[in-house]
Design a protein around this motif. Structure first.
Motif, short mmCIF file in Angstrom:
data_model
loop_
_atom_site.label_atom_id
_atom_site.label_comp_id
_atom_site.label_asym_id
_atom_site.label_seq_id
_atom_site.Cartn_x
_atom_site.Cartn_y
_atom_site.Cartn_z
N ARG A 217 -15.57 44.09 -3.45
CA ARG A 217 -15.67 42.91 -3.36
C ARG A 217 -14.63 42.09 -4.41
O ARG A 217 -14.48 42.32 -5.10
CB ARG A 217 -16.99 43.02 -4.48
N LEU A 218 -15.00 41.06 -3.43
CA LEU A 218 -14.08 39.74 -4.24
C LEU A 218 -14.50 38.23 -4.15
O LEU A 218 -15.58 37.63 -3.11
CB LEU A 218 -12.75 39.54 -2.83
N ASN A 219 -14.99 37.72 -5.07
CA ASN A 219 -16.07 36.69 -5.40
C ASN A 219 -14.76 35.29 -5.50
O ASN A 219 -13.44 35.38 -5.57
CB ASN A 219 -16.46 36.63 -6.13
N TRP A 220 -15.75 34.68 -4.60
CA TRP A 220 -14.38 32.89 -4.40
C TRP A 220 -14.06 32.94 -5.70
O TRP A 220 -13.19 32.48 -5.93
CB TRP A 220 -15.36 32.03 -3.39
N ALA A 221 -14.55 32.74 -6.32
CA ALA A 221 -14.50 32.85 -8.26
C ALA A 221 -13.30 33.15 -8.51
O ALA A 221 -12.42 32.55 -9.41
CB ALA A 221 -15.09 32.36 -8.99
N GLN A 222 -13.02 33.97 -8.33
CA GLN A 222 -11.96 35.12 -8.67
C GLN A 222 -10.60 34.57 -8.07
O GLN A 222 -9.22 34.67 -8.31
CB GLN A 222 -11.93 36.44 -8.20
N ASP B 115 -20.75 33.55 -1.91
CA ASP B 115 -20.21 33.43 -3.29
C ASP B 115 -18.69 34.89 -2.92
O ASP B 115 -18.14 35.10 -3.97
CB ASP B 115 -21.43 35.06 -3.84
N GLY B 116 -18.38 35.13 -2.35
CA GLY B 116 -17.53 35.42 -1.84
C GLY B 116 -17.37 36.59 -0.25
O GLY B 116 -18.19 37.01 0.25
N TYR C 16 -17.64 29.20 4.20
CA TYR C 16 -18.11 29.21 2.65
C TYR C 16 -16.73 29.93 1.63
O TYR C 16 -17.56 29.40 0.44
CB TYR C 16 -18.47 31.14 2.68
N SER D 163 -17.10 40.95 1.30
CA SER D 163 -16.79 42.40 1.12
C SER D 163 -16.55 43.47 2.34
O SER D 163 -15.97 42.65 3.42
CB SER D 163 -18.72 42.88 0.51
N ASP E 207 -19.91 35.88 2.73
CA ASP E 207 -21.50 34.76 2.42
C ASP E 207 -20.37 33.96 1.06
O ASP E 207 -19.62 33.63 0.93
CB ASP E 207 -22.15 35.87 1.23
#
Length: 240
Positions: free
Chosen positions: A162-167, A144-145, A233, A147, A142
């Motif tokens: 869960r991995l966020n794009w910001a990470q 945000d990241g 995304y 999953s 999605d």
């Protein structure tokens, strides 16, 4: 089996019949419990779900309820096979060690039947719980990241991730060097975060990349859907 055939006493034969019934009963119970408690929102078909709305997540079903139930049943049968093999090996070793058949029969009769049956139950439950241990059942991408959802009903540990794009410094879909499949691999911005994820979720590091998920080469539609979702995304984080 050769030792068992020498048991002519009615009590001995009843014990063997009871053990066989218990083996069948435990296997059936494992399958029945798995079928009777289906987790919510499980996929019916292992096909990608494309969101018509660009803001909606892309969901890829990697396994089905049927495949997970089958894995549990196969695991339970594997546990029974281990039990039979272990008991048979012990009998053979006892015979090869010089113990007469009559002594082996006497020791079997004197043995508390709960002990071997308890061992069987432990092996059946352990193998059934370990079956399909990957826990990578649903991929969700999605805005945000990314999953990975663990849809198993019975497991030692929930392996949802869960991995966020910001990470992430970058993410890619690359071909496996040893076979025709593909992997989703990531690089973390913070090396410590990468080591933490490796410890918690078992991500393997190869040349600064950590493998998140293996994709089968036989599911080309899934592969194309995942790539399109990452383009949509992940933005500049995605390396084509």
């Amino acid at each position: 089996m050769a030792v068992a055939l020498h048991l002519s006493d009615l009590e001995k034969m009843s014990w063997i019949a009871g053990a066989g019934s218990f083996v069948t009963g435990v296997s059936s119970l494992v399958v029945a419990l798995t079928v009777a408690h289906p987790p919510a929102s499980r996929a019916v078909q292992p096909t990608p779900v494309r969101a018509e709305d660009e803001s909606e997540p892309v969901i890829v079903h990697l396994t089905t309820s049927a495949s997970r139930i089958g894995a549990r049943a196969a695991g339970a049968l594997t546990g029974v096979a281990w039990w039979v093999g272990l008991c048979g090996s012990l009998l053979v070793l006892a015979y090869l060690a010089g113990n007469p058949v009559a002594q082996i029969r006497a020791e079997l009769v004197a043995m508390d039947p709960r002990m071997p049956l308890l061992l069987m139950v432990i092996l059946v439950l352990a193998c059934a719980a370990d079956a399909h241990s990957g826990g990578r059942d649903t991929l969700i991408i999605d805005a945000d990241g990314l999953s990975l959802a663990d849809r198993r009903w019975i497991s030692w540990k929930n392996r949802s991730v869960r991995l966020n794009w910001a990470q992430l410094d970058s993410i890619c879909v690359r071909a496996h060097p040893d076979h025709g499949g593909h992997h989703i691999a990531v690089r973390f911005k913070d090396p410590w975060a990468g080591r933490t994820f490796e410890y918690e979720h078992g991500f393997k590091e190869e040349h600064d990349w950590r493998t998140v998920l293996a994709l089968s080469s036989s599911k080309l539609e899934v592969l194309s859907t995942v790539r399109a979702a990452l383009v949509r995304y992940a933005g500049d984080t995605y390396q084509k």
